[in-house]
Design a protein around this motif. Structure first.
Motif, PDB file in Angstrom:
ATOM      1  N   HIS A 130     -14.139   3.539   4.435  1.00  0.00           N
ATOM      2  CA  HIS A 130     -13.798   4.706   4.564  1.00  0.00           C
ATOM      3  C   HIS A 130     -14.915   5.138   5.829  1.00  0.00           C
ATOM      4  N   LEU A 150      -6.408   5.199   2.420  1.00  0.00           N
ATOM      5  CA  LEU A 150      -7.556   4.136   2.500  1.00  0.00           C
ATOM      6  C   LEU A 150      -7.621   3.662   1.065  1.00  0.00           C
ATOM      7  N   ASP A 151      -7.825   4.244  -0.013  1.00  0.00           N
ATOM      8  CA  ASP A 151      -7.863   3.518  -1.387  1.00  0.00           C
ATOM      9  C   ASP A 151      -6.894   2.794  -1.618  1.00  0.00           C
ATOM     10  N   ALA A 152      -5.709   2.976  -1.224  1.00  0.00           N
ATOM     11  CA  ALA A 152      -4.465   1.840  -1.385  1.00  0.00           C
ATOM     12  C   ALA A 152      -4.440   0.697  -0.526  1.00  0.00           C
ATOM     13  N   GLU A 179     -16.815  -2.245  -3.949  1.00  0.00           N
ATOM     14  CA  GLU A 179     -17.204  -1.040  -3.856  1.00  0.00           C
ATOM     15  C   GLU A 179     -17.847  -0.978  -2.443  1.00  0.00           C
ATOM     16  N   ASP A 192      -7.811   9.885   1.989  1.00  0.00           N
ATOM     17  CA  ASP A 192      -8.391   9.035   0.836  1.00  0.00           C
ATOM     18  C   ASP A 192      -7.487   8.075   0.180  1.00  0.00           C
ATOM     19  N   ALA A 193      -6.274   8.791  -0.217  1.00  0.00           N
ATOM     20  CA  ALA A 193      -5.340   8.113  -0.871  1.00  0.00           C
ATOM     21  C   ALA A 193      -4.589   6.958  -0.184  1.00  0.00           C
ATOM     22  N   ALA A 197      -7.387  -0.594   0.331  1.00  0.00           N
ATOM     23  CA  ALA A 197      -8.575  -1.184  -0.318  1.00  0.00           C
ATOM     24  C   ALA A 197      -8.088  -2.034  -1.370  1.00  0.00           C
ATOM     25  N   ARG A 198      -7.221  -1.357  -2.419  1.00  0.00           N
ATOM     26  CA  ARG A 198      -6.679  -1.792  -3.345  1.00  0.00           C
ATOM     27  C   ARG A 198      -5.895  -3.277  -3.042  1.00  0.00           C
ATOM     28  N   ALA A 213       0.831  -1.332   0.127  1.00  0.00           N
ATOM     29  CA  ALA A 213       0.187   0.145  -0.044  1.00  0.00           C
ATOM     30  C   ALA A 213       0.810   1.386  -0.112  1.00  0.00           C
ATOM     31  N   ARG A 234     -15.198  -1.004   0.166  1.00  0.00           N
ATOM     32  CA  ARG A 234     -14.254   0.177   0.153  1.00  0.00           C
ATOM     33  C   ARG A 234     -15.019   1.389   1.113  1.00  0.00           C
ATOM     34  N   ALA A 235     -16.391   1.383   0.656  1.00  0.00           N
ATOM     35  CA  ALA A 235     -17.174   2.555   1.322  1.00  0.00           C
ATOM     36  C   ALA A 235     -17.142   2.296   2.793  1.00  0.00           C
TER      37      ALA A 235
END
Length: 300
Positions: free
Chosen positions: A87, A69-71, A80, A66-67, A73-74, A46, A83-84
Motif C-alpha cells: 500500500h 491492492l488487497d486482492a 501483514e 484498497d480492494a 496481496a491475497r 486477483a 501488505r502494508a
C-alpha cells in the motif's frame, strides 16, 4: 528512490517465489521463461485485467483501490507487513524532498533511558541513527566508539552502517547474516513510508556502493519489522557469549523513533555476563579503558 521501480521490483520478487500450484493453478510442466507466477495468472486470480495489473506493476496506477491492492496481496500470500508495504509503495503519501533537520530527543525520553541503569537501552531515530544510549547499551553495541557520539548529529552511529560496514559489529552477532537480513527488511519498510526522503536515499546509496552483501539483500526486497521473535546470540569481546532479547517500542509523538532494550533470561549465564558488562561500564570511560577494549578486541 524511484517509486515505480521499487513497486515493480517488490511485486516481481513476490511473484517469483510462488509456483502455479501454490495458488491452485494447474502446472502443465515444461520450463517457464521466468520463475513464479506470470502477470496474466496473477491478474486473473486477483480479478483485474492483465493490462491493469501490468500498469500497476509499472507504477502507472497511483489511484489503485484498497480492494485491488488487497486482492493482489491475497494472491501473492503477503503477510501483514508486506501488505502494508505494498500500500505504501502503490499510493505513497506526498513528502518533502527537502533535507530534514537533525532528529531531536525529548528530555523525558533521555530521563527514561538513564533510568534503565544496568539494563542496556537506546533510542533509534527514523534512519536507524542512535539518538542516545545509556552506558550499558554503549558497552554492548559499540564500546569501540565514543560514548558521546549520539549527541553530535554528524557523528551519530547508524545501526545499518554498523551492521554492514563495521568489523566489530559483524563479529558481535553470532548469526550476522540473520541480523543483516533483519536490518535490510526493516530499512525497506522505512523507505516505503518515506520514499522521497533525501537522507534515506543517501544512506541506501552509500550502503549499496560500499557493501555487495547489502546490495544483494536490498535487491531481494525483504520486508518485515526489526522485532526479533526469538533471542539473538552475541559474541562480546569483553564478556564472551550472551543470548539476549531485544524489545523495540515505538515512542509516542516521535515520528519513527523507537526505544530498544536488551535483556537476558533471569539467573542465566547471559544475565551474569550482561551484569558484568554493565559493571565494567558503570564508571566514566577513560582513555586507558578504551585502549584496553581495543587491545582485547585485537586479541580475539
Amino acid at each position: 528512490m524511484e517509486r515505480r521501480s521499487e513497486l515493480g521490483g517488490f511485486l516481481r520478487t513476490r511473484r517469483a517465489r510462488l509456483c502455479p500450484e501454490d495458488v491452485g493453478l494447474p502446472d502443465y510442466g515444461g520450463q517457464r521463461r521466468v520463475p513464479g507466477l506470470r502477470r496474466e495468472e496473477l491478474a486473473q486470480l486477483a480479478g483485474v485485467s492483465a493490462g491493469y495489473y501490468t500498469r500497476l506493476e509499472q507504477g502507472q496506477s497511483p489511484n489503485a483501490s484498497d480492494a485491488v491492492l488487497d486482492a493482489v496481496a491475497r494472491v501473492l500470500q503477503l503477510d501483514e507487513a508486506e501488505r502494508a508495504h505494498l500500500h505504501s509503495l502503490a499510493r505513497p503519501k506526498p513528502t518533502s524532498r527537502r533535507r530534514p533537520r537533525p532528529e531531536q530527543l525529548r528530555p523525558g525520553v533521555q530521563i527514561l533511558i538513564d533510568s534503565f541503569g544496568s539494563v542496556p537501552a537506546l533510542v533509534l531515530g527514523r534512519y536507524s541513527d542512535v539518538l542516545s544510549w545509556n552506558r550499558a547499551a554503549h558497552a554492548l553495541i559499540a564500546g569501540h566508539l565514543p560514548f558521546d557520539a549520539p549527541s553530535q548529529p554528524r557523528q551519530r552511529p547508524n545501526i545499518c552502517r554498523l551492521v554492514f560496514l563495521d568489523e566489530h559489529t559483524r563479529e558481535l552477532y553470532a548469526d550476522w547474516r540473520a541480523k543483516a537480513r533483519d536490518t535490510v527488511a526493516d530499512l525497506r519498510l522505512t523507505a516505503g513510508r518515506y520514499p522521497d526522503d533525501p537522507v534515506l536515499t543517501e544512506l541506501i546509496g552509500e550502503l549499496t556502493v560500499k557493501s555487495t552483501e547489502f546490495a544483494s539483500l536490498w535487491a531481494a526486497h525483504p520486508v518485515h519489522p526489526c522485532v526479533p521473535k526469538h533471542a539473538r546470540d552475541f559474541r562480546h569481546p569483553l564478556v564472551g557469549s550472551m543470548t539476549l532479547y531485544n524489545e523495540l517500542l515505538e515512542l509516542s509523538l516521535a515520528d519513527g523513533q523507537r526505544l530498544a532494550v536488551f535483556t537476558a533470561e533471569p539467573g542465566s549465564a547471559s544475565a551474569a555476563a550482561l551484569q558484568l558488562l554493565a559493571d565494567l561500564s558503570a564508571e566514566q570511560e577513560t582513555p586507558v579503558r578504551r585502549n584496553t577494549f581495543s587491545s582485547l578486541k585485537r586479541q580475539q
